[in-house]
Design a protein around this motif. Sequence first.
Motif, PDB file in Angstrom:
ATOM      1  N   VAL A 158       0.907  -1.152   0.000  1.00 33.80           N
ATOM      2  CA  VAL A 158       0.000   0.000   0.000  1.00 33.80           C
ATOM      3  C   VAL A 158       0.942   1.196   0.000  1.00 33.80           C
ATOM      4  O   VAL A 158       1.506   1.558   1.027  1.00 33.80           O
ATOM      5  CB  VAL A 158      -0.920   0.001   1.234  1.00 33.80           C
ATOM      6  N   TRP A 159       1.134   1.813  -1.165  1.00 32.90           N
ATOM      7  CA  TRP A 159       2.296   2.668  -1.365  1.00 32.90           C
ATOM      8  C   TRP A 159       1.919   4.024  -1.955  1.00 32.90           C
ATOM      9  O   TRP A 159       1.181   4.103  -2.938  1.00 32.90           O
ATOM     10  CB  TRP A 159       3.272   1.977  -2.313  1.00 32.90           C
ATOM     11  N   THR A 165      -2.802  -0.718  -3.722  1.00 32.10           N
ATOM     12  CA  THR A 165      -2.858   0.617  -3.121  1.00 32.10           C
ATOM     13  C   THR A 165      -4.218   1.257  -3.329  1.00 32.10           C
ATOM     14  O   THR A 165      -4.789   1.857  -2.414  1.00 32.10           O
ATOM     15  CB  THR A 165      -1.775   1.529  -3.726  1.00 32.10           C
ATOM     16  N   ALA A 198      -4.880   5.388   0.501  1.00 29.23           N
ATOM     17  CA  ALA A 198      -4.082   4.921   1.637  1.00 29.23           C
ATOM     18  C   ALA A 198      -4.737   5.314   2.961  1.00 29.23           C
ATOM     19  O   ALA A 198      -4.746   4.534   3.921  1.00 29.23           O
ATOM     20  CB  ALA A 198      -2.668   5.490   1.549  1.00 29.23           C
ATOM     21  N   ARG A 235       9.890  -2.348   8.595  1.00 30.17           N
ATOM     22  CA  ARG A 235       9.034  -1.663   7.618  1.00 30.17           C
ATOM     23  C   ARG A 235       9.396  -2.114   6.212  1.00 30.17           C
ATOM     24  O   ARG A 235      10.550  -2.411   5.926  1.00 30.17           O
ATOM     25  CB  ARG A 235       9.193  -0.143   7.724  1.00 30.17           C
ATOM     26  N   GLN A 268       2.704   7.319   5.118  1.00 29.58           N
ATOM     27  CA  GLN A 268       1.424   6.794   4.635  1.00 29.58           C
ATOM     28  C   GLN A 268       1.567   5.399   4.016  1.00 29.58           C
ATOM     29  O   GLN A 268       0.569   4.792   3.653  1.00 29.58           O
ATOM     30  CB  GLN A 268       0.824   7.758   3.607  1.00 29.58           C
ATOM     31  N   ASP A 269       2.791   4.920   3.915  1.00 26.18           N
ATOM     32  CA  ASP A 269       3.034   3.640   3.248  1.00 26.18           C
ATOM     33  C   ASP A 269       2.836   2.454   4.185  1.00 26.18           C
ATOM     34  O   ASP A 269       2.876   2.592   5.409  1.00 26.18           O
ATOM     35  CB  ASP A 269       4.461   3.600   2.680  1.00 26.18           C
ATOM     36  N   GLY A 270       2.651   1.281   3.587  1.00 25.75           N
ATOM     37  CA  GLY A 270       2.506   0.063   4.354  1.00 25.75           C
ATOM     38  C   GLY A 270       2.427  -1.139   3.432  1.00 25.75           C
ATOM     39  O   GLY A 270       2.758  -1.057   2.243  1.00 25.75           O
ATOM     40  N   HIS A 271       1.968  -2.261   3.971  1.00 22.33           N
ATOM     41  CA  HIS A 271       1.826  -3.462   3.155  1.00 22.33           C
ATOM     42  C   HIS A 271       0.744  -4.361   3.730  1.00 22.33           C
ATOM     43  O   HIS A 271       0.317  -4.197   4.873  1.00 22.33           O
ATOM     44  CB  HIS A 271       3.162  -4.193   2.977  1.00 22.33           C
ATOM     45  N   GLN A 293       0.570  -0.441   8.437  1.00 19.63           N
ATOM     46  CA  GLN A 293       0.679   0.850   7.771  1.00 19.63           C
ATOM     47  C   GLN A 293       1.389   1.838   8.698  1.00 19.63           C
ATOM     48  O   GLN A 293       0.853   2.857   9.096  1.00 19.63           O
ATOM     49  CB  GLN A 293      -0.710   1.360   7.372  1.00 19.63           C
ATOM     50  N   TRP A 320      -7.577   2.977   3.788  1.00 19.64           N
ATOM     51  CA  TRP A 320      -7.266   1.550   3.811  1.00 19.64           C
ATOM     52  C   TRP A 320      -7.579   0.878   5.151  1.00 19.64           C
ATOM     53  O   TRP A 320      -8.116  -0.229   5.185  1.00 19.64           O
ATOM     54  CB  TRP A 320      -5.802   1.301   3.435  1.00 19.64           C
ATOM     55  N   LEU A 324      -2.710  -6.119   7.485  1.00 14.02           N
ATOM     56  CA  LEU A 324      -2.321  -4.766   7.073  1.00 14.02           C
ATOM     57  C   LEU A 324      -1.416  -4.144   8.131  1.00 14.02           C
ATOM     58  O   LEU A 324      -1.746  -4.127   9.308  1.00 14.02           O
ATOM     59  CB  LEU A 324      -3.562  -3.890   6.880  1.00 14.02           C
TER      60      LEU A 324
END
Length: 366
Positions: free
Chosen positions: A48-49, A333, A68, A244, A150-153, A90, A71, A88
């Motif tokens: 989620v980028w 994303t 994002a 991360r 704001q990024d994650g996976h 983030q 999410w 998730l």
Amino acid sequence: MDSDFAIIGGGVVGLSVAWGLLKRGKRVLVLDGDDGSFRASRGNFGLVWVQSKGIKQPRYAAWSQQSATAWAGFADELADATGHDMSLEQTGGYDLHFSEETLKKTVAQYEELKAKLDGNYPYEVLDRKALLAEEPEIGPKVVGAILHHQDGHVNPLKLLRSLADDVRRLGGQVLSEKTVTDVRKSDVFTITCADGSHVQANKVILSAGLGAMELGPKLGFKAPIRPQRGQVLITEKLPKLINRPSLIARQVDEGGVQIGATNEEVGLNDGVTQSGLSGLASEAVAAYPVLADAQLVRVWGALRILSPDGLPIYQESPEMAGAFLVTCHSGITLAAAHARFLPDWLEGTNAAPDLEVFSEDRFIVS
């Protein structure tokens, strides 16, 4: 019974849109292809980028940010309904750099984009000392990183399963082994499949990934998309090593470290190569030397969907009113945006997001 919407393509993009429409009380039918179809949803990196997206088009950065931000609520709602935890996380993601020159150049680009977004671009620059405090396993060749908050996976396979389960729970139909060969319109759309079956719907959404290359022009779209291969590796399950994610590697919820990905223009070839995999492994070990001793358990190649400028395409057909093309590179994303906000655009409500910059009008196709 006719459907309000027939969605061609049962990957993350199509199912996210289907879920959002069902939440608004629409009757939705999803037509998914066979096992031979190219499936980006089963081969992607699960990010989620936000960072780096929209450098040349701030609207894309803002659209990615909007998704994002949505999410966490999107994931919670799916988990509550299906019982599936999509894992998730983030808490930010890294753009790792091996030279001060590339780091400074990227920061300058981010500052320009941040100004165009009225300051809404939450990132910070970590020098080597600060990065080591966050990531003790980082290698000596890494000089620093950009941490975007704001990024994650997420686990993409669990997301796909959750969407499919909840679409059915909400009353949507998902038909597998349905390769669409033709779409015609009179009062309603009639969709023909390769097995000779026909379905009807008031509106049609083409979200078939690379399948839009052939089917798109039949619906009046330019559909100027192409495949790009990404090779990926995954290690055995390991103790916690990476806190991360980055574009080089991420440690998945089950413990393995996912390494990738290449960017190759090789047509529809989704195979793997020794040179591609070796390059990925070398970069990952440079970033995290501890990975040199890890065993690889799986490798694969998958085909991304790219437009000429890399941005999504959202377009209503100029020839068949009620037919829409929805395609993008970043289906994970943008899943929350496709579920939460795109239905307003599809129905033309007052709350519809402004997606004009993503129309096919930006392309000149000879």
